[in-house]
Design a protein around this motif. Structure first.
Motif, PDB file in Angstrom:
ATOM      1  N   ALA A 212      27.512  10.250  34.037  1.00 16.59           N
ATOM      2  CA  ALA A 212      28.441  10.749  35.046  1.00 16.59           C
ATOM      3  C   ALA A 212      29.012  12.105  34.651  1.00 16.59           C
ATOM      4  O   ALA A 212      29.284  12.951  35.506  1.00 16.59           O
ATOM      5  CB  ALA A 212      29.567   9.747  35.271  1.00 16.59           C
ATOM      6  N   LEU A 213      29.179  12.313  33.346  1.00 18.00           N
ATOM      7  CA  LEU A 213      29.700  13.591  32.848  1.00 18.00           C
ATOM      8  C   LEU A 213      28.609  14.651  32.735  1.00 18.00           C
ATOM      9  O   LEU A 213      28.895  15.830  32.606  1.00 18.00           O
ATOM     10  CB  LEU A 213      30.356  13.397  31.479  1.00 18.00           C
ATOM     11  CG  LEU A 213      31.689  12.687  31.471  1.00 18.00           C
ATOM     12  CD1 LEU A 213      32.068  12.281  30.058  1.00 18.00           C
ATOM     13  CD2 LEU A 213      32.768  13.579  32.068  1.00 18.00           C
ATOM     14  N   GLY A 214      27.362  14.218  32.716  1.00 23.57           N
ATOM     15  CA  GLY A 214      26.260  15.160  32.560  1.00 23.57           C
ATOM     16  C   GLY A 214      26.101  15.645  31.133  1.00 23.57           C
ATOM     17  O   GLY A 214      25.753  16.799  30.892  1.00 23.57           O
ATOM     18  N   CYS A 215      26.384  14.761  30.177  1.00 22.21           N
ATOM     19  CA  CYS A 215      26.250  15.127  28.764  1.00 22.21           C
ATOM     20  C   CYS A 215      25.547  14.000  28.016  1.00 22.21           C
ATOM     21  O   CYS A 215      25.292  12.935  28.566  1.00 22.21           O
ATOM     22  CB  CYS A 215      27.613  15.418  28.156  1.00 22.21           C
ATOM     23  SG  CYS A 215      28.700  13.995  28.053  1.00 22.21           S
TER      24      CYS A 215
ATOM     25  N   ALA B 261      35.462  13.432  25.931  1.00 19.99           N
ATOM     26  CA  ALA B 261      35.077  13.225  27.326  1.00 19.99           C
ATOM     27  C   ALA B 261      35.715  14.293  28.213  1.00 19.99           C
ATOM     28  O   ALA B 261      35.071  14.811  29.136  1.00 19.99           O
ATOM     29  CB  ALA B 261      35.476  11.829  27.786  1.00 19.99           C
ATOM     30  N   ASP B 262      36.971  14.639  27.938  1.00 23.07           N
ATOM     31  CA  ASP B 262      37.646  15.684  28.709  1.00 23.07           C
ATOM     32  C   ASP B 262      36.992  17.045  28.497  1.00 23.07           C
ATOM     33  O   ASP B 262      36.895  17.844  29.428  1.00 23.07           O
ATOM     34  CB  ASP B 262      39.129  15.748  28.349  1.00 23.07           C
ATOM     35  CG  ASP B 262      39.931  14.610  28.941  1.00 23.07           C
ATOM     36  OD1 ASP B 262      39.431  13.920  29.865  1.00 23.07           O
ATOM     37  OD2 ASP B 262      41.072  14.400  28.483  1.00 23.07           O
ATOM     38  N   VAL B 263      36.520  17.305  27.276  1.00 24.82           N
ATOM     39  CA  VAL B 263      35.825  18.573  27.005  1.00 24.82           C
ATOM     40  C   VAL B 263      34.527  18.628  27.797  1.00 24.82           C
ATOM     41  O   VAL B 263      34.208  19.649  28.416  1.00 24.82           O
ATOM     42  CB  VAL B 263      35.564  18.752  25.487  1.00 24.82           C
ATOM     43  CG1 VAL B 263      34.590  19.890  25.231  1.00 24.82           C
ATOM     44  CG2 VAL B 263      36.868  18.984  24.750  1.00 24.82           C
ATOM     45  N   CYS B 264      33.781  17.524  27.822  1.00 24.18           N
ATOM     46  CA  CYS B 264      32.538  17.479  28.610  1.00 24.18           C
ATOM     47  C   CYS B 264      32.838  17.666  30.093  1.00 24.18           C
ATOM     48  O   CYS B 264      32.123  18.378  30.788  1.00 24.18           O
ATOM     49  CB  CYS B 264      31.810  16.162  28.397  1.00 24.18           C
ATOM     50  SG  CYS B 264      30.973  16.037  26.821  1.00 24.18           S
ATOM     51  N   ARG B 265      33.899  17.013  30.562  1.00 24.47           N
ATOM     52  CA  ARG B 265      34.275  17.137  31.969  1.00 24.47           C
ATOM     53  C   ARG B 265      34.662  18.576  32.296  1.00 24.47           C
ATOM     54  O   ARG B 265      34.257  19.124  33.324  1.00 24.47           O
ATOM     55  CB  ARG B 265      35.434  16.190  32.285  1.00 24.47           C
ATOM     56  CG  ARG B 265      35.750  16.096  33.750  1.00 24.47           C
ATOM     57  CD  ARG B 265      36.704  14.950  34.039  1.00 24.47           C
ATOM     58  NE  ARG B 265      37.978  15.076  33.380  1.00 24.47           N
ATOM     59  CZ  ARG B 265      39.003  15.784  33.854  1.00 24.47           C
ATOM     60  NH1 ARG B 265      38.900  16.433  34.980  1.00 24.47           N
ATOM     61  NH2 ARG B 265      40.141  15.819  33.192  1.00 24.47           N
ATOM     62  N   ALA B 266      35.394  19.224  31.407  1.00 20.86           N
ATOM     63  CA  ALA B 266      35.787  20.615  31.620  1.00 20.86           C
ATOM     64  C   ALA B 266      34.571  21.541  31.594  1.00 20.86           C
ATOM     65  O   ALA B 266      34.475  22.473  32.402  1.00 20.86           O
ATOM     66  CB  ALA B 266      36.794  21.044  30.554  1.00 20.86           C
ATOM     67  N   ARG B 267      33.651  21.275  30.681  1.00 21.64           N
ATOM     68  CA  ARG B 267      32.451  22.107  30.581  1.00 21.64           C
ATOM     69  C   ARG B 267      31.630  22.046  31.867  1.00 21.64           C
ATOM     70  O   ARG B 267      31.060  23.035  32.306  1.00 21.64           O
ATOM     71  CB  ARG B 267      31.601  21.647  29.391  1.00 21.64           C
ATOM     72  CG  ARG B 267      30.484  22.603  29.066  1.00 21.64           C
ATOM     73  CD  ARG B 267      29.677  22.217  27.823  1.00 21.64           C
ATOM     74  NE  ARG B 267      30.434  21.574  26.785  1.00 21.64           N
ATOM     75  CZ  ARG B 267      30.082  20.413  26.205  1.00 21.64           C
ATOM     76  NH1 ARG B 267      28.993  19.786  26.568  1.00 21.64           N
ATOM     77  NH2 ARG B 267      30.825  19.892  25.261  1.00 21.64           N
ATOM     78  N   LYS B 268      31.589  20.863  32.488  1.00 20.35           N
ATOM     79  CA  LYS B 268      30.830  20.682  33.727  1.00 20.35           C
ATOM     80  C   LYS B 268      31.665  20.995  34.973  1.00 20.35           C
ATOM     81  O   LYS B 268      31.172  20.891  36.087  1.00 20.35           O
ATOM     82  CB  LYS B 268      30.312  19.241  33.823  1.00 20.35           C
ATOM     83  CG  LYS B 268      29.333  18.871  32.727  1.00 20.35           C
ATOM     84  CD  LYS B 268      28.065  19.678  32.840  1.00 20.35           C
ATOM     85  CE  LYS B 268      27.099  19.248  31.752  1.00 20.35           C
ATOM     86  NZ  LYS B 268      25.781  19.809  31.929  1.00 20.35           N
ATOM     87  N   LYS B 269      32.948  21.334  34.750  1.00 18.85           N
ATOM     88  CA  LYS B 269      33.875  21.671  35.842  1.00 18.85           C
ATOM     89  C   LYS B 269      33.969  20.534  36.854  1.00 18.85           C
ATOM     90  O   LYS B 269      33.907  20.745  38.060  1.00 18.85           O
ATOM     91  CB  LYS B 269      33.460  22.968  36.520  1.00 18.85           C
ATOM     92  CG  LYS B 269      33.451  24.162  35.579  1.00 18.85           C
ATOM     93  CD  LYS B 269      32.923  25.397  36.273  1.00 18.85           C
ATOM     94  CE  LYS B 269      32.821  26.539  35.305  1.00 18.85           C
ATOM     95  NZ  LYS B 269      31.561  26.614  34.619  1.00 18.85           N
ATOM     96  N   LYS B 270      34.131  19.298  36.333  1.00 23.51           N
ATOM     97  CA  LYS B 270      34.250  18.118  37.191  1.00 23.51           C
ATOM     98  C   LYS B 270      35.692  17.656  37.224  1.00 23.51           C
ATOM     99  O   LYS B 270      36.337  17.520  36.189  1.00 23.51           O
ATOM    100  CB  LYS B 270      33.392  16.969  36.658  1.00 23.51           C
ATOM    101  CG  LYS B 270      31.934  17.105  36.927  1.00 23.51           C
ATOM    102  CD  LYS B 270      31.214  15.805  36.651  1.00 23.51           C
ATOM    103  CE  LYS B 270      29.757  15.955  37.030  1.00 23.51           C
ATOM    104  NZ  LYS B 270      29.073  14.685  37.023  1.00 23.51           N
ATOM    105  N   SER B 271      36.174  17.396  38.423  1.00 20.98           N
ATOM    106  CA  SER B 271      37.506  16.822  38.558  1.00 20.98           C
ATOM    107  C   SER B 271      37.430  15.331  38.232  1.00 20.98           C
ATOM    108  O   SER B 271      36.334  14.754  38.153  1.00 20.98           O
ATOM    109  CB  SER B 271      38.026  17.009  39.978  1.00 20.98           C
ATOM    110  OG  SER B 271      37.269  16.226  40.877  1.00 20.98           O
TER     111      SER B 271
END
Length: 64
Positions: free
Chosen positions: A53-56, A8-18
């Protein structure tokens, strides 16, 4: 369904979401999001909402 916090953190980082952007997109408090991610257990609906929410894709954030 088990959610992988690392994935989930990798997906969040890929989408540049805080984290703030993630909880706003999911619609829960920051504390509740921590519970969802730390317990790693989530319903099918919760996993789907988190993926949206993560866009993945949901397969990117679950443990297999």
């Amino acid at each position: 369904m088990r959610i992988s916090r690392d994935k989930a953190d990798v997906c969040r980082a890929r989408k540049k979401k805080s984290v703030a952007e993630l909880v706003a997109a999911y619609g829960v408090s920051r504390a509740r999001m921590n519970v969802i991610l730390n317990q790693r257990e989530a319903s099918v609906v919760s996993a789907g909402r988190l993926a949206d929410a993560l866009g993945c894709d949901v397969t990117e954030i679950i443990e297999q």
